[in-house]
Design a protein around this motif. Structure first.
Motif, mmCIF file in Angstrom:
data_model
loop_
_atom_site.group_PDB
_atom_site.id
_atom_site.type_symbol
_atom_site.label_atom_id
_atom_site.label_comp_id
_atom_site.label_asym_id
_atom_site.label_seq_id
_atom_site.Cartn_x
_atom_site.Cartn_y
_atom_site.Cartn_z
ATOM 1 N N ILE A 1 0.836 -1.210 0.000
ATOM 2 C CA ILE A 1 0.000 0.000 0.000
ATOM 3 C C ILE A 1 0.865 1.252 0.000
ATOM 4 O O ILE A 1 0.628 2.198 -0.770
ATOM 5 N N LEU A 2 1.882 1.285 0.847
ATOM 6 C CA LEU A 2 2.728 2.481 0.959
ATOM 7 C C LEU A 2 3.504 2.737 -0.329
ATOM 8 O O LEU A 2 3.642 3.889 -0.768
ATOM 9 N N VAL A 3 4.031 1.673 -0.937
ATOM 10 C CA VAL A 3 4.770 1.846 -2.194
ATOM 11 C C VAL A 3 3.846 2.352 -3.294
ATOM 12 O O VAL A 3 4.174 3.294 -4.031
ATOM 13 N N MET A 4 2.672 1.723 -3.419
ATOM 14 C CA MET A 4 1.721 2.143 -4.446
ATOM 15 C C MET A 4 1.277 3.585 -4.247
ATOM 16 O O MET A 4 1.199 4.376 -5.195
ATOM 17 N N SER A 5 1.015 3.963 -3.010
ATOM 18 C CA SER A 5 0.564 5.328 -2.724
ATOM 19 C C SER A 5 1.668 6.339 -2.991
ATOM 20 O O SER A 5 1.404 7.435 -3.504
ATOM 21 N N ALA A 6 2.916 5.978 -2.653
ATOM 22 C CA ALA A 6 4.036 6.903 -2.869
ATOM 23 C C ALA A 6 4.234 7.177 -4.353
ATOM 24 O O ALA A 6 4.410 8.337 -4.776
ATOM 25 N N VAL A 7 4.198 6.140 -5.177
ATOM 26 C CA VAL A 7 4.375 6.323 -6.622
ATOM 27 C C VAL A 7 3.215 7.119 -7.206
ATOM 28 O O VAL A 7 3.407 8.001 -8.050
ATOM 29 N N ALA A 8 1.973 6.829 -6.746
ATOM 30 C CA ALA A 8 0.812 7.570 -7.228
ATOM 31 C C ALA A 8 0.906 9.046 -6.862
ATOM 32 O O ALA A 8 0.546 9.924 -7.646
ATOM 33 N N THR A 9 1.435 9.330 -5.666
ATOM 34 C CA THR A 9 1.581 10.725 -5.239
ATOM 35 C C THR A 9 2.610 11.459 -6.093
ATOM 36 O O THR A 9 2.404 12.611 -6.494
ATOM 37 N N LEU A 10 3.710 10.790 -6.395
ATOM 38 C CA LEU A 10 4.720 11.408 -7.272
ATOM 39 C C LEU A 10 4.139 11.718 -8.643
ATOM 40 O O LEU A 10 4.406 12.774 -9.226
ATOM 41 N N ALA A 11 3.338 10.791 -9.168
ATOM 42 C CA ALA A 11 2.709 11.028 -10.475
ATOM 43 C C ALA A 11 1.729 12.187 -10.403
ATOM 44 O O ALA A 11 1.628 12.999 -11.335
ATOM 45 N N ALA A 12 0.990 12.302 -9.287
ATOM 46 C CA ALA A 12 0.032 13.394 -9.138
ATOM 47 C C ALA A 12 0.741 14.743 -9.063
ATOM 48 O O ALA A 12 0.286 15.741 -9.623
ATOM 49 N N VAL A 13 1.889 14.763 -8.369
ATOM 50 C CA VAL A 13 2.649 16.007 -8.246
ATOM 51 C C VAL A 13 3.205 16.447 -9.595
ATOM 52 O O VAL A 13 3.317 17.639 -9.889
ATOM 53 N N SER A 14 3.524 15.480 -10.464
ATOM 54 C CA SER A 14 4.095 15.829 -11.767
ATOM 55 C C SER A 14 3.069 16.444 -12.709
ATOM 56 O O SER A 14 3.427 17.049 -13.712
ATOM 57 N N GLY A 15 1.754 16.282 -12.399
ATOM 58 C CA GLY A 15 0.729 16.975 -13.160
ATOM 59 C C GLY A 15 0.180 16.177 -14.325
ATOM 60 O O GLY A 15 0.650 15.088 -14.655
#
Length: 520
Positions: free
Chosen positions: A229-243
């Motif tokens: 869960i933490l790995v998936m959420s971290a990668v998703a957050t990075l993608a969201a920040v990139s726009g």
């Protein structure tokens, strides 16, 4: 850009209070929600079926009527994205990891637990794929098209905020929509979207962790699930920040490549002729029964209790689930569709993801049914009923290069999870703000905050063993938001009539002005 405190704090409080209640009182909360869902299925099944049918009829009507030529923006505006980029993002926005989760498990479940007829029969198998097509078919995409059209139309053509409240201005006026009524719509929209995203992360983490358990023997423990869960959420957050322009568009392209590759492999490595024949017949069954199944409440089965329970667990759950995803998917569709016509948006949302979705469900569903019914794959049938996340891997083990293909399917699941997760965080952040440029997304800290809320809620619910209760809440929350969608239809029709009338009168006015000038 500034934060909207009522929407931000109100929606945060709602989701946290609900999560804490489900974690603190799992048994009593689950029992109470189960009773509420049974009551809703019994009392409002008819309403859900009529509402879903109305959404589909409405978007088709506006697309192919005189309103279809209206543009989402000024009459001379151009689309922000190329057709290929726009189509790729449409494809990925609504297609998530749930397709991996349900592709093999849902048809098998319908085979053994049909709403009517003899379980395990050939009729039940044929009906199983038809019902799966119904749940993933054009009705759900019509909901996304309705919300995307409503938000984009008023934002880009009438300079309203890119928010859920904007589509209700013609009905309630600007003062109310900027006040408590508008805040209530956006706040509840965020709440419903969060429910959908928590469900998405829960299913995604179970799917990926089951794949790792199958492939590498990863222990089936809370610690392993937490890591996933933490790995998936971290990668998703990075993608969201990139726009949108960078991260989400690139993920969409990767999504299409991986997803298509896995589909073609199963089609070509399996009984290709049988699967092609099955797809054509499944498509015919779906189209033939489209009107009937839209309004089918199984009143005359002679097993009203069983059919009613099945409706609550499947069809009504799916309709409410599509509605719960509609705010963020619709907002995302609106965000990428400026400059398109009404007809382009509706046809794009209805057709671009739909064809692939039905092909995927047919190929994997028929492959799973064949293995269970004709090749004695008892472990696959058992997993579909008891551990649905594992069923896709047990299906793929019957194909060549099984280990490599299962590894690829885990990667596909991970990428499928990311696109809705990161675009959802962006849209939640955008709904939490006031003012701001339509072309500018909310700041990164707000996207990170919503990603963290979704992650914490999912962890709490999974570890409390009450994740099923959250799925029940999705069904309950879909009911009030379905009323908002009906109001969208009324508001859109009212405004579109006025806009078409203004377009028709404009050339006449210009001609009168020109004639007056010549006379002078």
């Amino acid at each position: 850009m500034r934060l909207n405190p009522v929407v931000f704090y109100g929606s945060t409080a709602l989701i946290l209070l609900l999560t804490l209640a489900l974690i603190a009182f799992p048994e009593s909360a689950g029992a109470m929600l189960g009773k509420a869902q049974a009551w809703l299925s019994r009392s409002f099944g008819w309403y859900y079926m009529l509402a879903i049918g109305s959404y589909l009829f409405f978007v088709l009507y506006v697309a192919f009527s005189r309103f279809g030529q209206l543009r989402l923006g000024a009459d001379d505006s151009k689309p922000d994205f190329s057709y290929g980029a726009w189509a790729g993002m449409l494809f990925s926005s609504g297609i998530g990891i749930s397709l991996l989760y349900f592709a093999a498990s849902e048809p098998i479940d319908h085979l053994y637990n049909p709403p009517e007829g003899e379980p395990g029969s050939l009729h039940a198998a044929r009906q199983a794929v038809q019902l799966t097509f119904l749940h993933w078919g054009v009705h759900g995409w019509a909901i996304y098209a309705l919300v995307g059209l409503a938000v984009a139309y008023f934002a880009y053509r009438h300079n309203q905020p890119l928010a859920l409240r904007s589509a209700l201005y013609p009905l309630f006026g600007e003062r109310r929509m900027k006040g408590w009524a508008g805040n209530a719509v956006d706040c509840f929209g965020i709440f419903v979207t969060l429910l959908g995203l928590v469900t998405n992360l829960g299913i995604g983490s179970l799917q990926v962790s089951s794949g790792l358990e199958y492939l590498f023997g990863l222990p089936h423990s809370q610690g392993a699930l937490l890591t996933v869960i933490l790995v998936m959420s971290a990668v998703a957050t990075l993608a969201a920040v990139s726009g949108i322009e960078k991260g989400i568009r690139r993920l969409s392209n990767l999504n299409i490549i991986l997803f298509s590759g896995l589909l073609l492999f199963v089609l070509l490595a399996g009984d290709t002729l049988h699967l092609l024949n099955g797809f054509v017949q499944n498509l015919g069954d779906y189209l033939n029964g489209l009107v009937l199944k839209t309004f089918d409440l199984y009143v005359y089965t002679g097993q009203s209790g069983k059919s009613e329970e099945w409706m609550g667990l499947w069809t009504l759950f799916y309709w409410a689930w599509w509605i719960s995803w509609a705010p963020f998917v619709g907002m995302f569709v609106a965000r990428i569709s400026r400059g398109r016509t009404v007809r382009e948006l509706v046809c794009g949302v209805l057709l671009i993801p739909l064809g692939f979705t039905l092909a995927w469900l047919s190929v994997f569903g028929n492959s799973a049914l064949d293995l269970v019914m004709n090749q004695n794959a008892a472990d696959l049938g058992k997993a579909a009923l008891e551990q649905p996340a594992m069923s896709i891997y047990l299906l793929l083990e019957h194909y060549p290069w099984a280990k490599a293909v299962i590894g690829l399917s885990i990667c596909v699941g991970f990428v499928l999870f990311l696109t809705p997760a990161d675009s959802g965080s962006v849209m939640l952040a955008n709904l939490s703000r006031e003012e701001g440029d339509l072309d500018e997304d909310a700041p990164n800290w707000l996207r990170i905050f919503w990603s963290a809320v979704v992650t914490l809620a999912t962890i709490g619910l999974l570890f409390a063993g009450n994740f099923t209760a959250m799925q029940t809440v999705v069904v309950l929350a879909g009911l009030p938001f379905s009323v908002v969608l009906l109001l969208y239809m009324v508001a859109l029709l009212k405004q579109m009539k006025a806009d078409v009338a203004a377009q028709q009168s404009a050339p006449v006015s210009a001609k009168v002005i020109a004639l007056n000038g010549e006379a002078a």
